[in-house]
Design a protein around this motif. Sequence first.
Motif: not given
Length: 213
Positions: A85-112
């Motif tokens: 999103p162009a809105d800075k607050t909304a963009a920050r939330r998207v980037r946070f959930k992107d990190r959640i997806a990569d670090l706390y979903v994807n990486e554990p799944v790769i390990l499994l």
Amino acid sequence: MNLHYAIMSSYAQKSLMALYEKGVDFTPVKVNLASAEGIAEYRKIYPLGKIPLLTGDDGLFIPESTIIIEYLENEFAEQGTSLIPADKTAARRVRFKDRIADLYVNEPVILLYRNSVQPVEQQDQVAIAKAHETLAATFALLEPGLGKQEFMCGDAFSMADCAMFAPLFYAKNLHPYDDHPNLTAYFERLKQRPSAQKVLAELIPFLKSMSNT
């Protein structure tokens, strides 16, 4: 533009979904990670050997799926789906959930997954238990919000959804989440996206070919 990737890679699938969502023309360049020769050839392009990688004749050289999506959104902001999103607050939330997806979903799944293809005696049971613990905590965190909104960061599809699709696809077998109805329904919504359908059209035949070897 060229996207160097291997379809089984969850990070490659994330970038592919973004390219499809943006409607950006690109040339797919498949990297054979199953052979030493393929890996060696690719390392001539990118010594770290990581995928995906976006390149171009004008010297364009962008590794890392999140950075690729940031580039696409910067350069093609008015085209296709707005992934950040162009809105800075909304963009920050998207980037946070992107990190959640990569670090706390994807990486554990790769390990499994990596442990699942090893003989039992070679599997790291401590790491496996930690991966399941991380996934359980993350899914519990995501579950309530997904009952109130269509996508990861509200009712608009974003980079965070590109990041979440592949690990949830693999987690169906590696760490099932059928006891999370909102997360399950969310993944089913993601599967209906044309971008996800294009990824699956390439991924499913590849997985079937692997199972037959």
